[in-house]
Design an enzyme around this catalytic site. Sequence first.
Site, PDB file in Angstrom:
ATOM      1  CG  ASP A   1      -2.058   0.898   1.141  1.00  0.00           C
ATOM      2  OD1 ASP A   1      -1.841   2.100   0.925  1.00  0.00           O
ATOM      3  OD2 ASP A   1      -3.207   0.405   1.237  1.00  0.00           O
TER       4      ASP A   1
ATOM      5  CB  SER B   1      -7.338  13.652 -14.116  1.00  0.00           C
ATOM      6  OG  SER B   1      -8.608  13.737 -14.702  1.00  0.00           O
TER       7      SER B   1
ATOM      8  CE1 TYR C   1      -9.154  10.659  -9.327  1.00  0.00           C
ATOM      9  CE2 TYR C   1     -10.250  12.088 -10.921  1.00  0.00           C
ATOM     10  CZ  TYR C   1      -9.308  11.118 -10.630  1.00  0.00           C
ATOM     11  OH  TYR C   1      -8.513  10.606 -11.633  1.00  0.00           O
TER      12      TYR C   1
ATOM     13  CE  LYS D   1      -5.610  11.568 -10.038  1.00  0.00           C
ATOM     14  NZ  LYS D   1      -4.538  10.588  -9.747  1.00  0.00           N
TER      15      LYS D   1
HETATM   16  P1  NAD Z   1      -7.507   1.683 -11.554  1.00  0.00           P
HETATM   17  O1  NAD Z   1      -8.384   1.778 -10.368  1.00  0.00           O
HETATM   18  O2  NAD Z   1      -7.826   0.669 -12.596  1.00  0.00           O
HETATM   19  O3  NAD Z   1      -6.003   1.453 -11.102  1.00  0.00           O
HETATM   20  C1  NAD Z   1      -5.473   1.998  -9.904  1.00  0.00           C
HETATM   21  C2  NAD Z   1      -4.712   0.906  -9.197  1.00  0.00           C
HETATM   22  O4  NAD Z   1      -4.169   1.441  -7.992  1.00  0.00           O
HETATM   23  C3  NAD Z   1      -5.606  -0.281  -8.794  1.00  0.00           C
HETATM   24  O5  NAD Z   1      -4.993  -1.487  -9.214  1.00  0.00           O
HETATM   25  C4  NAD Z   1      -5.660  -0.193  -7.255  1.00  0.00           C
HETATM   26  O6  NAD Z   1      -5.750  -1.469  -6.667  1.00  0.00           O
HETATM   27  C5  NAD Z   1      -4.362   0.520  -6.947  1.00  0.00           C
HETATM   28  N1  NAD Z   1      -4.359   1.305  -5.701  1.00  0.00           N
HETATM   29  C6  NAD Z   1      -5.255   2.238  -5.289  1.00  0.00           C
HETATM   30  N2  NAD Z   1      -4.899   2.717  -4.093  1.00  0.00           N
HETATM   31  C7  NAD Z   1      -3.750   2.098  -3.742  1.00  0.00           C
HETATM   32  C8  NAD Z   1      -2.893   2.174  -2.622  1.00  0.00           C
HETATM   33  N3  NAD Z   1      -3.166   2.978  -1.585  1.00  0.00           N
HETATM   34  N4  NAD Z   1      -1.773   1.428  -2.606  1.00  0.00           N
HETATM   35  C9  NAD Z   1      -1.479   0.593  -3.646  1.00  0.00           C
HETATM   36  N5  NAD Z   1      -2.267   0.455  -4.712  1.00  0.00           N
HETATM   37  C10 NAD Z   1      -3.392   1.202  -4.762  1.00  0.00           C
HETATM   38  O7  NAD Z   1      -7.432   3.143 -12.201  1.00  0.00           O
HETATM   39  P2  NAD Z   1      -6.864   3.610 -13.601  1.00  0.00           P
HETATM   40  O8  NAD Z   1      -8.006   3.968 -14.469  1.00  0.00           O
HETATM   41  O9  NAD Z   1      -5.849   2.674 -14.092  1.00  0.00           O
HETATM   42  O10 NAD Z   1      -6.191   4.978 -13.156  1.00  0.00           O
HETATM   43  C11 NAD Z   1      -4.804   5.078 -12.866  1.00  0.00           C
HETATM   44  C12 NAD Z   1      -4.479   6.508 -12.504  1.00  0.00           C
HETATM   45  O11 NAD Z   1      -4.864   7.368 -13.572  1.00  0.00           O
HETATM   46  C13 NAD Z   1      -5.199   7.027 -11.268  1.00  0.00           C
HETATM   47  O12 NAD Z   1      -4.304   7.857 -10.565  1.00  0.00           O
HETATM   48  C14 NAD Z   1      -6.344   7.835 -11.840  1.00  0.00           C
HETATM   49  O13 NAD Z   1      -6.756   8.828 -10.954  1.00  0.00           O
HETATM   50  C15 NAD Z   1      -5.696   8.409 -13.082  1.00  0.00           C
HETATM   51  N6  NAD Z   1      -6.657   8.773 -14.138  1.00  0.00           N
HETATM   52  C16 NAD Z   1      -7.498   7.825 -14.650  1.00  0.00           C
HETATM   53  C17 NAD Z   1      -8.411   8.176 -15.635  1.00  0.00           C
HETATM   54  C18 NAD Z   1      -9.371   7.165 -16.221  1.00  0.00           C
HETATM   55  O14 NAD Z   1     -10.312   7.561 -16.908  1.00  0.00           O
HETATM   56  N7  NAD Z   1      -9.197   5.879 -16.005  1.00  0.00           N
HETATM   57  C19 NAD Z   1      -8.443   9.502 -16.135  1.00  0.00           C
HETATM   58  C20 NAD Z   1      -7.557  10.426 -15.598  1.00  0.00           C
HETATM   59  C21 NAD Z   1      -6.661  10.059 -14.606  1.00  0.00           C
END
Ligand code: NAD
Length: 332
Positions: A59, A125, A150, A154
């Site tokens: 974590d 984001s 959220y 960011k």
């Molecule tokens: P996701 O939820 O699929 O992946 C995030 C991963 O982080 C997951 O596997 C989760 O288990 C892990 N995680 C969360 N908290 C944790 C912690 N405290 N310790 C260890 N692991 C932890 O999300 P995603 O869509 O792959 O997004 C990845 C990043 O991109 C994030 O930071 C998200 O905010 C950012 N983002 C995503 C989008 C989108 O549309 N998917 C758009 C803009 C930004």
Amino acid sequence: MKQVLVTGGMGFIGSHTVVSLMEAGFRPVIFDNLCNSSEDVLEGIARITGEKPLFIKGDVTSAADLKALFTGHNIDAVIHFAALKAVGESSEKPLEYYHNNIGGLICLLEAMQEHGVRNVVFSSSATVYGSAAHMPVDEDTPLPPAMSPYGSTKQMGERILFDASIFRSICLRYFNPIGAHPSGHIGELPLGVPNNLVPYVTQAAAGLRKSLTIFGEDYQTPDGTAVRDYLHVMDLAEAHVAALNRLQQVQDRPHWEVFNLGTGKPISVKTLVETFEQVNGVLVPRVMGPRRQGDVPELWANPGRAKEVLGWNAEHSLAAMLRDAWNWQQKL
Ligand code: NAD
Ligand code: UDP
């Protein structure tokens, strides 16, 4: 710069980036607490790359987990994906979001500092732009107060990296990543009812949801539905390789940069759904509904800086994104 720590590397964007990193000759170390992903992802990555990446369950809010990680591995750079990402949920559980996304970032940077790791790529984001007055948005567009906890995490994350000038950092502002690896071995795994458009579309097409609700048809946009900038998750994955290469080039400190990652093409909800139907030859049952609270009418990127500085641009078409999304859904 070879060994790269990928926090959140089991998630949607992280897992695709791990594939791109391995293909580019980096050795990723995935660090994830699996709160929004599953260990099966490792099998999917191995089927694509021929090799299982190193995975450590841990974590980012735990100094002890991070200490064990950095002590046991020689890390050259970090890509920090790990975060909670549901906009609506962040308003219901703001403290959880600040603890995970901000507490986690600070904990990670402290561990990096202690172990002399200076290079970091941060998942930001397009939500940081809120309801911008002019489209497309470029990186110099002033940021308004965030529209959700959220979004605030960011904006704050970017600012923390700006202030923590002992690091070389690149913040990547993702627009709307969709699709899946063309093999269908990895993709997006939303838990429960999807919040995002494309997972909802694929589930509705597969008959797992009765119908898609299109949120709002009275926007001041060409067809009345909201407009976004959708990009293929594999293009996004490649941008992380480009960002690491960039950090390798700039050995000066402080170094802080921010890049928009999108195609620069505005796409309405209606166009996306109709394109999905045409490309895949399936129907998406749908109804019109009211606007979703907090949605902006339109948001798309000027991705010029990423092209100029990182040498990156999004190459996949909307049709390819939607074909790969459907291919993944059918294999689930
Ligand atoms: P996701 O939820 O699929 O992946 C995030 C991963 O982080 C997951 O596997 C989760 O288990 C892990 N995680 C969360 N908290 C944790 C912690 N405290 N310790 C260890 N692991 C932890 O999300 P995603 O869509 O792959 O997004 C990845 C990043 O991109 C994030 O930071 C998200 O905010 C950012 N983002 C995503 C989008 C989108 O549309 N998917 C758009 C803009 C930004
Ligand atoms: N959307 C929709 N129905 C859904 C989910 C999303 O009409 O079930 C719309 C949403 O209102 C927005 C666009 O699709 O205009 C993209 O939403 P998403 O949640 O995927 O990404 P966002 O841009 O909000 O981060």
